[in-house]
Scaffold this motif. Sequence first.
Motif, short mmCIF file in Angstrom:
data_model
loop_
_atom_site.label_atom_id
_atom_site.label_comp_id
_atom_site.label_asym_id
_atom_site.label_seq_id
_atom_site.Cartn_x
_atom_site.Cartn_y
_atom_site.Cartn_z
N LEU A 20 0.82 -1.21 0.00
CA LEU A 20 0.00 0.00 0.00
C LEU A 20 0.86 1.25 0.00
N ARG A 40 -8.95 -5.32 5.92
CA ARG A 40 -9.26 -5.98 4.66
C ARG A 40 -10.29 -5.10 3.94
N PRO A 41 -10.30 -5.07 2.61
CA PRO A 41 -11.16 -4.14 1.88
C PRO A 41 -12.64 -4.30 2.21
N ARG A 42 -13.32 -3.19 2.26
CA ARG A 42 -14.77 -3.21 2.48
C ARG A 42 -15.46 -3.91 1.32
N ARG A 45 -16.75 -1.97 -2.07
CA ARG A 45 -15.83 -1.34 -3.01
C ARG A 45 -15.95 -2.00 -4.39
N VAL A 49 -10.64 -3.24 -5.96
CA VAL A 49 -10.27 -3.03 -4.56
C VAL A 49 -10.55 -4.27 -3.74
N ALA A 52 -7.96 -6.94 -3.69
CA ALA A 52 -6.76 -6.70 -2.89
C ALA A 52 -6.94 -7.33 -1.51
N GLU A 55 -6.34 -2.79 2.68
CA GLU A 55 -6.78 -1.45 2.31
C GLU A 55 -6.39 -0.49 3.43
N ALA A 57 -7.17 3.06 5.32
CA ALA A 57 -8.29 4.00 5.50
C ALA A 57 -7.91 5.02 6.57
#
Length: 215
Positions: A20, A40-42, A45, A49, A52, A55, A57
Amino acid sequence: MPIQYEPASDVRHFAERFGLATPAQPSIVRPGTQGLFIRRPRGDRDDSVIAARFEAAEGRWGLVPLFAKERDYPYTFEARGETAASERNFYQPWKRGHRCVVLADALYRRGDSEHTVVRVTRGDGQPLAMAGLWNGWRAPDGECVESFALLTLPAVEQPSQRRVVFLRDAWIDDWLHCPVEETAAYLRPYDLDKLVRREIVRDPGIPLPERAPAG
């Protein structure tokens, strides 16, 4: 246990561990101010994203629960690891698996007197990986307000006090991606011999946050 921390300043930690790029961060993060956390990505998204594994934030240090009426919800910058799964302020992020990691070069807490603070770092020079919970709260104007809390446990050396949960490096990926029922397994005291704790005279121009009420 009022605390504040120095966010990790070397961008290589974010690039090498998580792949990142990170925005510039303040020199000190205090409760109620903005901090950077890794999750971890929402799920809402776009596909690139979500694919991946991590993430970054930015959000308010002080978790805003879903039921809050306003974003300045008080005294949620720390969540007790033993009870967060059932506490009103934190059980929703816990059961949704909204776990995060905050990287810090140093953490500051009150010293034995009002004139001192204790600066906590890792002995090997690597950043502290602090375990947390995050939430996304929808403001009345429609804005999604991101926020987080740091998890704590009773201090091994002083059970009447509390300490932030530091994750072992090998646990970070599992902490972020494990099933909810395994969450508590990662909330363990950190090896004290791997930490450097130095008491320093507090700069009166840099106030520590006020104490949260008990309970």
